[in-house]
Every structure is written in structure tokens, then in C-alpha cells.
Design a protein around this motif. Structure first.
Motif, PDB file in Angstrom:
ATOM      1  N   ARG A  34     -35.457 -18.034 -33.135  1.00 36.89           N
ATOM      2  CA  ARG A  34     -35.256 -18.573 -31.782  1.00 36.89           C
ATOM      3  C   ARG A  34     -33.793 -18.838 -31.451  1.00 36.89           C
ATOM      4  NH1 ARG A  34     -40.710 -22.234 -31.726  1.00 36.89           N
ATOM      5  NH2 ARG A  34     -42.099 -20.457 -32.023  1.00 36.89           N
ATOM      6  N   ALA A  35     -32.931 -17.949 -31.930  1.00 36.23           N
ATOM      7  CA  ALA A  35     -31.521 -18.012 -31.558  1.00 36.23           C
ATOM      8  C   ALA A  35     -31.373 -17.515 -30.125  1.00 36.23           C
ATOM      9  CB  ALA A  35     -30.687 -17.152 -32.506  1.00 36.23           C
ATOM     10  N   LYS A  36     -30.519 -18.164 -29.374  1.00 37.40           N
ATOM     11  CA  LYS A  36     -30.291 -17.806 -27.973  1.00 37.40           C
ATOM     12  C   LYS A  36     -28.800 -17.622 -27.714  1.00 37.40           C
ATOM     13  CE  LYS A  36     -34.472 -17.997 -26.373  1.00 37.40           C
ATOM     14  NZ  LYS A  36     -35.118 -16.792 -25.913  1.00 37.40           N
ATOM     15  N   VAL A  37     -28.482 -16.640 -26.883  1.00 40.89           N
ATOM     16  CA  VAL A  37     -27.100 -16.381 -26.507  1.00 40.89           C
ATOM     17  C   VAL A  37     -26.696 -17.364 -25.416  1.00 40.89           C
ATOM     18  CG1 VAL A  37     -25.497 -14.713 -25.516  1.00 40.89           C
ATOM     19  CG2 VAL A  37     -27.310 -13.934 -27.078  1.00 40.89           C
ATOM     20  N   LYS A  38     -25.600 -18.059 -25.660  1.00 41.82           N
ATOM     21  CA  LYS A  38     -25.032 -18.937 -24.636  1.00 41.82           C
ATOM     22  C   LYS A  38     -23.957 -18.192 -23.857  1.00 41.82           C
ATOM     23  CE  LYS A  38     -22.791 -23.408 -24.023  1.00 41.82           C
ATOM     24  NZ  LYS A  38     -22.326 -24.617 -24.716  1.00 41.82           N
ATOM     25  N   GLU A  39     -23.150 -17.385 -24.577  1.00 43.75           N
ATOM     26  CA  GLU A  39     -22.054 -16.671 -23.931  1.00 43.75           C
ATOM     27  C   GLU A  39     -21.631 -15.495 -24.797  1.00 43.75           C
ATOM     28  OE1 GLU A  39     -17.809 -17.803 -21.949  1.00 43.75           O
ATOM     29  OE2 GLU A  39     -18.239 -18.706 -23.900  1.00 43.75           O
ATOM     30  N   ALA A  40     -21.212 -14.434 -24.138  1.00 41.69           N
ATOM     31  CA  ALA A  40     -20.612 -13.290 -24.825  1.00 41.69           C
ATOM     32  C   ALA A  40     -19.535 -12.717 -23.923  1.00 41.69           C
ATOM     33  CB  ALA A  40     -21.662 -12.228 -25.135  1.00 41.69           C
ATOM     34  N   VAL A  41     -18.328 -12.679 -24.445  1.00 43.59           N
ATOM     35  CA  VAL A  41     -17.202 -12.034 -23.770  1.00 43.59           C
ATOM     36  C   VAL A  41     -16.543 -11.145 -24.817  1.00 43.59           C
ATOM     37  CG1 VAL A  41     -16.868 -13.922 -22.114  1.00 43.59           C
ATOM     38  CG2 VAL A  41     -15.598 -13.930 -24.266  1.00 43.59           C
ATOM     39  N   GLY A  65     -30.291 -20.392 -44.920  1.00 44.79           N
ATOM     40  CA  GLY A  65     -30.501 -19.060 -44.365  1.00 44.79           C
ATOM     41  C   GLY A  65     -30.458 -19.044 -42.845  1.00 44.79           C
ATOM     42  N   VAL A  66     -30.805 -20.161 -42.227  1.00 47.03           N
ATOM     43  CA  VAL A  66     -30.724 -20.258 -40.771  1.00 47.03           C
ATOM     44  C   VAL A  66     -29.265 -20.305 -40.351  1.00 47.03           C
ATOM     45  CG1 VAL A  66     -31.334 -21.625 -38.728  1.00 47.03           C
ATOM     46  CG2 VAL A  66     -32.981 -21.367 -40.603  1.00 47.03           C
ATOM     47  N   TYR A  67     -28.455 -21.120 -41.053  1.00 50.70           N
ATOM     48  CA  TYR A  67     -27.013 -21.136 -40.784  1.00 50.70           C
ATOM     49  C   TYR A  67     -26.446 -19.714 -40.920  1.00 50.70           C
ATOM     50  CZ  TYR A  67     -26.444 -26.273 -41.370  1.00 50.70           C
ATOM     51  OH  TYR A  67     -26.488 -27.641 -41.261  1.00 50.70           O
ATOM     52  N   ALA A  68     -26.767 -19.067 -42.040  1.00 48.59           N
ATOM     53  CA  ALA A  68     -26.217 -17.735 -42.316  1.00 48.59           C
ATOM     54  C   ALA A  68     -26.632 -16.724 -41.248  1.00 48.59           C
ATOM     55  CB  ALA A  68     -26.650 -17.265 -43.700  1.00 48.59           C
ATOM     56  N   SER A  69     -27.892 -16.756 -40.848  1.00 49.94           N
ATOM     57  CA  SER A  69     -28.367 -15.829 -39.814  1.00 49.94           C
ATOM     58  C   SER A  69     -27.686 -16.081 -38.480  1.00 49.94           C
ATOM     59  CB  SER A  69     -29.886 -15.951 -39.644  1.00 49.94           C
ATOM     60  OG  SER A  69     -30.538 -15.530 -40.811  1.00 49.94           O
ATOM     61  N   LEU A  70     -27.545 -17.344 -38.121  1.00 43.92           N
ATOM     62  CA  LEU A  70     -26.884 -17.686 -36.866  1.00 43.92           C
ATOM     63  C   LEU A  70     -25.423 -17.223 -36.889  1.00 43.92           C
ATOM     64  CD1 LEU A  70     -27.072 -19.114 -34.100  1.00 43.92           C
ATOM     65  CD2 LEU A  70     -26.469 -21.246 -35.291  1.00 43.92           C
ATOM     66  N   ILE A  71     -24.737 -17.457 -37.982  1.00 44.28           N
ATOM     67  CA  ILE A  71     -23.340 -17.041 -38.117  1.00 44.28           C
ATOM     68  C   ILE A  71     -23.226 -15.519 -38.052  1.00 44.28           C
ATOM     69  CG2 ILE A  71     -21.459 -16.893 -39.808  1.00 44.28           C
ATOM     70  CD1 ILE A  71     -22.201 -19.839 -40.567  1.00 44.28           C
ATOM     71  N   ASP A  72     -24.072 -14.825 -38.791  1.00 40.55           N
ATOM     72  CA  ASP A  72     -24.038 -13.365 -38.827  1.00 40.55           C
ATOM     73  C   ASP A  72     -24.309 -12.768 -37.444  1.00 40.55           C
ATOM     74  OD1 ASP A  72     -23.870 -10.783 -40.047  1.00 40.55           O
ATOM     75  OD2 ASP A  72     -26.046 -10.758 -40.295  1.00 40.55           O
ATOM     76  N   ASN A  73     -25.340 -13.263 -36.772  1.00 43.12           N
ATOM     77  CA  ASN A  73     -25.678 -12.752 -35.441  1.00 43.12           C
ATOM     78  C   ASN A  73     -24.571 -13.027 -34.430  1.00 43.12           C
ATOM     79  OD1 ASN A  73     -28.121 -11.799 -36.336  1.00 43.12           O
ATOM     80  ND2 ASN A  73     -29.338 -13.376 -35.362  1.00 43.12           N
ATOM     81  N   THR A  74     -23.975 -14.210 -34.504  1.00 39.76           N
ATOM     82  CA  THR A  74     -22.927 -14.568 -33.546  1.00 39.76           C
ATOM     83  C   THR A  74     -21.691 -13.705 -33.756  1.00 39.76           C
ATOM     84  OG1 THR A  74     -23.781 -16.843 -33.546  1.00 39.76           O
ATOM     85  CG2 THR A  74     -21.641 -16.479 -32.525  1.00 39.76           C
ATOM     86  N   MET A  75     -21.310 -13.504 -35.010  1.00 40.63           N
ATOM     87  CA  MET A  75     -20.155 -12.644 -35.280  1.00 40.63           C
ATOM     88  C   MET A  75     -20.442 -11.210 -34.851  1.00 40.63           C
ATOM     89  SD  MET A  75     -18.398 -14.097 -38.804  1.00 40.63           S
ATOM     90  CE  MET A  75     -19.783 -13.715 -39.854  1.00 40.63           C
ATOM     91  N   GLY A  76     -21.647 -10.722 -35.130  1.00 41.03           N
ATOM     92  CA  GLY A  76     -22.010  -9.369 -34.726  1.00 41.03           C
ATOM     93  C   GLY A  76     -21.932  -9.185 -33.224  1.00 41.03           C
TER      94      GLY A  76
END
Length: 151
Positions: A34-41, A65-76
């Protein structure tokens, strides 16, 4: 890919909106946690998770693993928003700095260095009170062919 209104290379506003929707709705694991995008530029992104019971480990805190997934997805997302082509994580480092039991965790990532084929990114995760609870860094491979979902 085009040049944005700021003159910085990256995706157009419409492409960024489509990419954000793709991250929110189509990426199965991201949707699962349930990760959600707040902003992408171009070169930056922010995602968040509202912590729920299924995010917690046996100690009752946010699972690593939730921290890691959130970090990985955000960087991607930050990288894809800049390069407009498919990428893949080739190295991921996470430092856990604080425990979270409830509320919202927000991750902001940015591209710190990029060549034609590789990029290095950094990410920070904060809790509702703006406490820094995790740091991440990663190296990503940039592919030359455009992949789904981009133009």
C-alpha cells in the motif's frame, strides 16, 4: 523523454502522472504494501505508507523489509522520472535508525550521480513527527530501451 518547464531533462507532467498512477495501481508488490506516490519530478520522488498491522514485525514495529521496499521503490521512481527508460536496482543499502509502530512513514529519494548506464540515489524515511527513521542508498542500472510504462 523531453525537457521539462524547468529546463531539466525528464518526463513531462503528463508522463509523470501516468508513471505515478502505474506505481500506485499496477506494480503488484507496491500495491500489496500500500505504498502511494506523493510526488514525482525529474530526479526526485516521494512515496508514503500508512502503517497497518500487516506491516509490523514480531516486535510490533515496522518490518525492515517494508522500509527496504519503500526506499527501493522511491529511488526507482526518482530515477525513472529523470531518464524515462527502464531501470533495475543492482545494489541497495538500508540503515534502520528508529522504530515506527503507527502513523505514516514518508520516503523522499533523489538522484545524486548519474552516467549513461548507472545512477546512484539516496533516500530518507521520516515518521509523522519528521524523525529520521531510515536511510537508504542504491545503485541502479539504466537500460537504453524504453520499457513499460513509459512513452
Amino acid at each position: 523523454m523531453s525537457e521539462t518547464s524547468s529546463g531539466k531533462p525528464g518526463l513531462t507532467r503528463e508522463q509523470l502522472a501516468d508513471l505515478s498512477r502505474h506505481f500506485d495501481e499496477d506494480i503488484t508488490f507496491s500495491r500489496h504494501i500500500r505504498a502511494k506516490v506523493k510526488e514525482a519530478v525529474p530526479g526526485e520522488a516521494t512515496l508514503y505508507i500508512d502503517v497497518q498491522d500487516f506491516h509490523l514485525n514480531g516486535a510490533g514495529t515496522l518490518h525492515g523489509g517494508v522500509y527496504a521496499s519503500l526506499i527501493d521503490n522511491t529511488m526507482g521512481l526518482a530515477l525513472i522520472s529523470e531518464v524515462g527508460v527502464r531501470t533495475a536496482t543492482i545494489d541497495l543499502n538500508v540503515r534502520f535508525l528508529g522504530a515506527v509502530r503507527e502513523g505514516r512513514v514518508t520516503c523522499r529519494a533523489e538522484v545524486v550521480h548519474r552516467t549513461r548506464r548507472l545512477a546512484t540515489l539516496e533516500a530518507r524515511v521520516h515518521d509523522d513527527l519528521e524523525n529520521l527513521v531510515a536511510l537508504g542508498s542504491g545503485t541502479f542500472r539504466i537500460f537504453e530501451k524504453q520499457g513499460r510504462p513509459l512513452v
